[in-house]
Design an enzyme around this catalytic site. Structure first.
Site, PDB file in Angstrom:
ATOM      1  CB  CYS A 114      -0.905   0.025   1.233  1.00  0.00           C
ATOM      2  SG  CYS A 114      -1.956  -1.405   1.313  1.00  0.00           S
ATOM      3  CG  HIS A 264      -3.471   3.193   1.547  1.00  0.00           C
ATOM      4  ND1 HIS A 264      -3.593   2.813   0.229  1.00  0.00           N
ATOM      5  CD2 HIS A 264      -3.751   2.091   2.286  1.00  0.00           C
ATOM      6  CE1 HIS A 264      -3.918   1.538   0.187  1.00  0.00           C
ATOM      7  NE2 HIS A 264      -4.021   1.075   1.421  1.00  0.00           N
ATOM      8  CG  ASN A 294      -6.575  -1.359   0.237  1.00  0.00           C
ATOM      9  OD1 ASN A 294      -5.823  -0.772  -0.556  1.00  0.00           O
ATOM     10  ND2 ASN A 294      -6.158  -1.840   1.399  1.00  0.00           N
TER      11      ASN A 294
HETATM   12  O1  UT7 Z   1      -4.187  -1.619   3.012  1.00  0.00           O
HETATM   13  C1  UT7 Z   1      -3.622  -2.555   3.855  1.00  0.00           C
HETATM   14  C2  UT7 Z   1      -3.897  -2.210   5.207  1.00  0.00           C
HETATM   15  N1  UT7 Z   1      -5.128  -2.813   5.656  1.00  0.00           N
HETATM   16  C3  UT7 Z   1      -5.832  -2.207   6.573  1.00  0.00           C
HETATM   17  O2  UT7 Z   1      -5.475  -1.114   6.947  1.00  0.00           O
HETATM   18  C4  UT7 Z   1      -7.002  -2.911   7.175  1.00  0.00           C
HETATM   19  C5  UT7 Z   1      -7.134  -2.520   8.615  1.00  0.00           C
HETATM   20  N2  UT7 Z   1      -8.194  -3.229   9.320  1.00  0.00           N
HETATM   21  C6  UT7 Z   1      -9.484  -2.982   9.084  1.00  0.00           C
HETATM   22  O3  UT7 Z   1      -9.818  -2.144   8.260  1.00  0.00           O
HETATM   23  C7  UT7 Z   1     -10.514  -3.715   9.904  1.00  0.00           C
HETATM   24  O4  UT7 Z   1      -9.863  -4.448  10.909  1.00  0.00           O
HETATM   25  C8  UT7 Z   1     -11.400  -4.672   9.058  1.00  0.00           C
HETATM   26  C9  UT7 Z   1     -12.329  -3.863   8.177  1.00  0.00           C
HETATM   27  C10 UT7 Z   1     -10.531  -5.556   8.197  1.00  0.00           C
HETATM   28  C11 UT7 Z   1     -12.253  -5.526   9.975  1.00  0.00           C
HETATM   29  O5  UT7 Z   1     -13.016  -4.727  10.860  1.00  0.00           O
HETATM   30  P1  UT7 Z   1     -13.079  -5.112  12.412  1.00  0.00           P
HETATM   31  O6  UT7 Z   1     -13.985  -4.146  13.037  1.00  0.00           O
HETATM   32  O7  UT7 Z   1     -11.659  -5.150  12.912  1.00  0.00           O
HETATM   33  O8  UT7 Z   1     -13.766  -6.537  12.377  1.00  0.00           O
HETATM   34  P2  UT7 Z   1     -13.255  -7.958  12.921  1.00  0.00           P
HETATM   35  O9  UT7 Z   1     -12.170  -8.483  12.055  1.00  0.00           O
HETATM   36  O10 UT7 Z   1     -12.962  -7.873  14.362  1.00  0.00           O
HETATM   37  O11 UT7 Z   1     -14.525  -8.846  12.721  1.00  0.00           O
HETATM   38  C12 UT7 Z   1     -15.692  -8.608  13.477  1.00  0.00           C
HETATM   39  C13 UT7 Z   1     -16.751  -9.620  13.078  1.00  0.00           C
HETATM   40  C14 UT7 Z   1     -16.305 -11.071  13.192  1.00  0.00           C
HETATM   41  O12 UT7 Z   1     -17.407 -11.795  13.679  1.00  0.00           O
HETATM   42  P3  UT7 Z   1     -17.523 -12.185  15.236  1.00  0.00           P
HETATM   43  O13 UT7 Z   1     -16.336 -13.039  15.527  1.00  0.00           O
HETATM   44  O14 UT7 Z   1     -17.527 -10.894  15.985  1.00  0.00           O
HETATM   45  O15 UT7 Z   1     -18.834 -12.915  15.306  1.00  0.00           O
HETATM   46  C15 UT7 Z   1     -16.037 -11.454  11.747  1.00  0.00           C
HETATM   47  O16 UT7 Z   1     -16.216 -12.837  11.528  1.00  0.00           O
HETATM   48  O17 UT7 Z   1     -17.140  -9.430  11.718  1.00  0.00           O
HETATM   49  C16 UT7 Z   1     -17.094 -10.687  11.015  1.00  0.00           C
HETATM   50  N3  UT7 Z   1     -16.729 -10.427   9.639  1.00  0.00           N
HETATM   51  C17 UT7 Z   1     -17.649 -10.205   8.664  1.00  0.00           C
HETATM   52  N4  UT7 Z   1     -18.987 -10.161   8.691  1.00  0.00           N
HETATM   53  C18 UT7 Z   1     -19.618  -9.884   7.525  1.00  0.00           C
HETATM   54  C19 UT7 Z   1     -15.503 -10.333   9.094  1.00  0.00           C
HETATM   55  N5  UT7 Z   1     -15.593 -10.056   7.782  1.00  0.00           N
HETATM   56  C20 UT7 Z   1     -16.909  -9.962   7.484  1.00  0.00           C
HETATM   57  C21 UT7 Z   1     -17.638  -9.684   6.313  1.00  0.00           C
HETATM   58  N6  UT7 Z   1     -18.972  -9.658   6.402  1.00  0.00           N
HETATM   59  N7  UT7 Z   1     -17.037  -9.407   5.149  1.00  0.00           N
END
Ligand code: UT7
Length: 337
Positions: A114, A264, A294
């Site tokens: 990125c 970014h 992204n």
């Molecule tokens: O460019 C490279 C750099 N990348 C980044 O900067 C990404 C940085 N991170 C993020 O943007 C966020 O961490 C994410 C958008 C990737 C994820 O958001 P989060 O609030 O950290 O969610 P999480 O990973 O903690 O997941 C929360 C819940 C989980 O369910 P439970 O365990 O709480 O029941 C996941 O299984 O959301 C669930 N989940 C989804 N649900 C529906 C994960 N992906 C999805 C999805 N749709 N696509």
């Protein structure tokens, strides 16, 4: 004679096919609500079977060269940033060079994910300021869609990424007025490899054994990106704010003086948080993640081109940019457009 590096042409290209969050609902157990609330993404562009990273890069490059008022043979170096190359080797810059029909010039592929575009811009600036080169094409291009796990197993990552390309021509000009002339004023590049495995694709790789990839690895999905999203999020906000401030300080400009912030685009919430931490009005941050997801290395030049087309970014404006991604790598730059 003292030189400056001016961005003289900008171009971008995204493949025509759009996949909305609703399209993704049909492929993996996700919802438009979840994606929009957690990331801000509404849609992304994904290529067809045949299109490659160098194809997208070619379109963006041709537009950037034209916008610079140049022809292909005026380019004397290509710097190509991608994490999704056409092939393992040679670098995708070589494939692009052949498509542009400009043999013998230097081609440099860089792998800072990125952060790749800002690294590329910074490298171009150094070459131009040294006087060795005249017009450097810096490209960020990605085809993510062919390397994503589009089953429900991959929903935490597949919804985030889109395909696209952005390119700029950076040209050597004589520096006569540091304060007013268009130029890259400063750039700062960083990495911390101790976090390499927080966002990576493990396979294929010779660290995995003599076959680099085998059926077990494929079955386990080791050829797909793996990410510890929360760790990346926390580091991204901290590092982007930190390096942006540093570049502005080194450039001798206050945040208030900056006309447009090109960040970014990994998550709308990351950019809002950075803006909040630094008291930057959100109206000055140009976001594109809603439309493209992204696009890693392509993100900043793609955003630059959109901001120009929207009439938001104009010649002579002061721009501050920051990015964070896999590596971890992060970088910032300040330039007068
Ligand atoms: O460019 C490279 C750099 N990348 C980044 O900067 C990404 C940085 N991170 C993020 O943007 C966020 O961490 C994410 C958008 C990737 C994820 O958001 P989060 O609030 O950290 O969610 P999480 O990973 O903690 O997941 C929360 C819940 C989980 O369910 P439970 O365990 O709480 O029941 C996941 O299984 O959301 C669930 N989940 C989804 N649900 C529906 C994960 N992906 C999805 C999805 N749709 N696509």
């Amino acid at each position: 004679m003292k030189y400056r590096s001016e961005i003289t042409g900008v171009g971008s290209f995204v493949p025509p096919k759009i996949f909305t969050n609703f399209d993704l609902e049909k492929m993996m157990e996700t919802t438009d609500d979840w994606i929009q609330q957690r990331t801000g993404i509404v849609q992304r562009h994904w290529v067809d079977e045949k299109t490659t990273t160098s194809d997208l890069a070619l379109e963006a490059s041709v537009r950037a060269i034209k916008a610079a008022g140049l022809v292909n043979k005026d380019i004397d170096m290509i710097i190509f940033a991608t994490l999704s190359p056409d092939h393992d080797f040679p670098g995708t810059g070589c494939f692009l060079q052949a498509k542009l029909g400009i043999p013998e010039i230097a081609v440099l592929d860089i792998r800072q994910q990125c952060t790749g575009f800002i690294y590329g811009l910074s490298i171009a600036d150094k070459f131009l300021q040294s006087g060795s080169h005249k017009n450097i094409l810096v490209i960020g291009a990605e085809v993510h869609s062919k390397g994503l796990d589009k089953t429900p197993n991959g929903k935490n990552i597949a919804v985030l990424f889109g395909d696209g390309a952005g390119a700029v021509v950076v040209s050597r000009k004589e520096l006569t007025n540091e304060k007013t002339e268009s130029r890259i004023i400063t750039s700062h590049l960083y990495a911390d490899g101790s976090f390499a495995k927080e966002l990576w694709i493990p396979a294929p790789g010779n660290a995995l054994g003599s076959d680099r990839i085998n059926k077990t690895m494929l079955d386990e999905g080791m050829h797909y990106p793996q990410m510890n999203g929360k760790t990346v999020f926390v580091h991204a906000t901290k590092r982007m704010a930190e390096c942006l401030l540093h570049s502005c300080k080194e450039a001798g400009v206050s945040l208030d003086e900056v006309d447009v912030f090109l960040f970014h685009q990994a998550n709308l919430r990351i950019n809002s948080k950075v803006a909040e931490m630094l008291s930057i009005p959100e109206s000055k941050v140009f976001n594109t993640i809603q439309n493209y997801g992204n696009t890693t290395a392509a993100t900043i030049p793609l955003g630059m081109d959109d901001a120009i087309k929207a009439g938001i970014l104009k010649k002579g404006m002061l721009v501050a940019s920051a990015a964070f991604g896999s590596g971890f790598t992060w970088a910032s730059a300040v330039w007068r457009q």
